[in-house]
Design a protein around this motif. Sequence first.
Motif, mmCIF file in Angstrom:
data_model
loop_
_atom_site.group_PDB
_atom_site.id
_atom_site.type_symbol
_atom_site.label_atom_id
_atom_site.label_comp_id
_atom_site.label_asym_id
_atom_site.label_seq_id
_atom_site.Cartn_x
_atom_site.Cartn_y
_atom_site.Cartn_z
ATOM 1 N N ASP A 64 0.852 -1.119 -0.109
ATOM 2 C CA ASP A 64 0.072 0.095 0.012
ATOM 3 C C ASP A 64 0.760 1.080 0.060
ATOM 4 O O ASP A 64 1.934 1.282 0.638
ATOM 5 N N ARG A 65 0.368 2.341 -0.542
ATOM 6 C CA ARG A 65 0.908 3.533 -0.838
ATOM 7 C C ARG A 65 0.602 4.691 0.452
ATOM 8 O O ARG A 65 -0.475 4.812 0.851
ATOM 9 N N PHE A 66 1.801 5.075 1.149
ATOM 10 C CA PHE A 66 1.562 5.928 2.089
ATOM 11 C C PHE A 66 2.415 7.351 2.128
ATOM 12 O O PHE A 66 3.487 7.267 1.214
ATOM 13 N N ILE A 67 1.999 8.299 2.679
ATOM 14 C CA ILE A 67 2.721 9.633 2.536
ATOM 15 C C ILE A 67 3.372 9.607 4.048
ATOM 16 O O ILE A 67 2.496 9.847 5.160
ATOM 17 N N THR A 68 4.647 10.258 3.810
ATOM 18 C CA THR A 68 5.486 10.478 5.194
ATOM 19 C C THR A 68 5.353 11.731 5.421
ATOM 20 O O THR A 68 4.641 12.769 4.975
ATOM 21 N N ALA A 69 6.009 12.354 6.737
ATOM 22 C CA ALA A 69 5.814 13.578 7.334
ATOM 23 C C ALA A 69 6.695 14.675 6.183
ATOM 24 O O ALA A 69 6.075 15.678 6.184
ATOM 25 N N GLU A 70 7.554 14.176 5.384
ATOM 26 C CA GLU A 70 8.162 15.264 4.500
ATOM 27 C C GLU A 70 7.441 14.877 3.225
ATOM 28 O O GLU A 70 7.972 15.395 2.241
ATOM 29 N N LYS A 71 6.162 14.542 3.094
ATOM 30 C CA LYS A 71 5.441 14.488 1.924
ATOM 31 C C LYS A 71 6.010 13.447 0.753
ATOM 32 O O LYS A 71 5.885 13.975 -0.448
ATOM 33 N N MET A 72 6.638 12.628 1.176
ATOM 34 C CA MET A 72 7.327 11.657 0.213
ATOM 35 C C MET A 72 6.255 10.273 0.142
ATOM 36 O O MET A 72 5.934 9.751 1.202
ATOM 37 N N ASN A 73 6.197 9.557 -0.821
ATOM 38 C CA ASN A 73 5.234 8.511 -1.099
ATOM 39 C C ASN A 73 6.299 7.293 -0.791
ATOM 40 O O ASN A 73 7.428 7.183 -1.489
ATOM 41 N N ILE A 74 5.654 6.429 -0.106
ATOM 42 C CA ILE A 74 6.249 5.064 0.183
ATOM 43 C C ILE A 74 5.340 3.756 -0.058
ATOM 44 O O ILE A 74 4.547 4.246 0.272
ATOM 45 N N LEU A 75 6.097 2.745 -0.268
ATOM 46 C CA LEU A 75 5.246 1.494 -0.336
ATOM 47 C C LEU A 75 5.508 0.603 0.816
ATOM 48 O O LEU A 75 6.613 0.387 1.192
ATOM 49 N N VAL A 76 4.435 0.100 1.476
ATOM 50 C CA VAL A 76 4.446 -0.469 2.742
ATOM 51 C C VAL A 76 4.009 -1.999 2.419
ATOM 52 O O VAL A 76 2.410 -2.117 2.117
#
Length: 292
Positions: free
Chosen positions: A75-87
């Motif tokens: 699933d795709r999420f957005i971190t505190a610095e507004k970067m997309n990551i896949l978890v």
Amino acid sequence: MNRIVTFAVTAFIALMLLSSTVFVVDQRKFAIVFALGEVKQVIREPGLHFKLPPPFQNVIYLDKRIQTLDSPEADRFITAEKMNILVDSFVKWRVVDPRLYFVRFGGDEGRAGNRMSQIVKAALNEEITKRTVREVISGQRGKVMEGLRAKVDAEAKEIGVQILDVRLKRVDYVEQINNSVYERMKAERLRVANELRSTGSADSEKIRADADKQRSVILAEAYREAEKIKGEGDAKATAIYAEAFGRNPEFYKFYRSLEAYRASFKTKADVMLVDPNSEFFKYFKGSGSAGK
């Protein structure tokens, strides 16, 4: 004969009724007894149990073992610095309240899995949005999973489920970010390499200048020592010459004339235009007179 047939039929029916009132609960299962569609009893202990024959009472079974809910894709999420990551994650869970679990999902594990996936995704989003990529990947990964498990477990209790563990299998950048991160890492490595090269060049020049300085100092000291030794030698030679001259001045003059002759006539091609009566040929004349 009719009595025997009647007895046999009656015995068969009685046996069927008796078998429909007996059921066995496996140690890996929960049993829920229904009476006309209403939950009447939840049996947790394994063994032989009794109920009313259908349609008065029915029994369904729920698995009490630990089960795994594994997400089919990241699933795709957005971190505190507004970067997309896949978890990519998985959850270990089990049923602890069979009555509540059945009431909420009707015993449908697919519906239960979808509900838990929603709970996990919401908790993941809450945990990841307040952390940076570095913290999620390495720095605070343990804290993320622990906070995630606590949040998911608190919500899962409302559907009769206990969450035993939540794990992040893989945390990665999306493709676009992977390229930008690679370029940034490459630029950083080049910057560090250039700094090391410039530092090395500066150190090299410093070492070379120091070596040249030491070389000049050593040569100067050696030249000074050589001149000193040469001066001492010349002084000793002058003293010896002076002593020899003092003992026999005529012999000294003769010896010095021989050295002059030797230096003047090194090869057969040497030619000198000198007056024969000059002082230079004094000992030539003397030698000739002595011969006579």
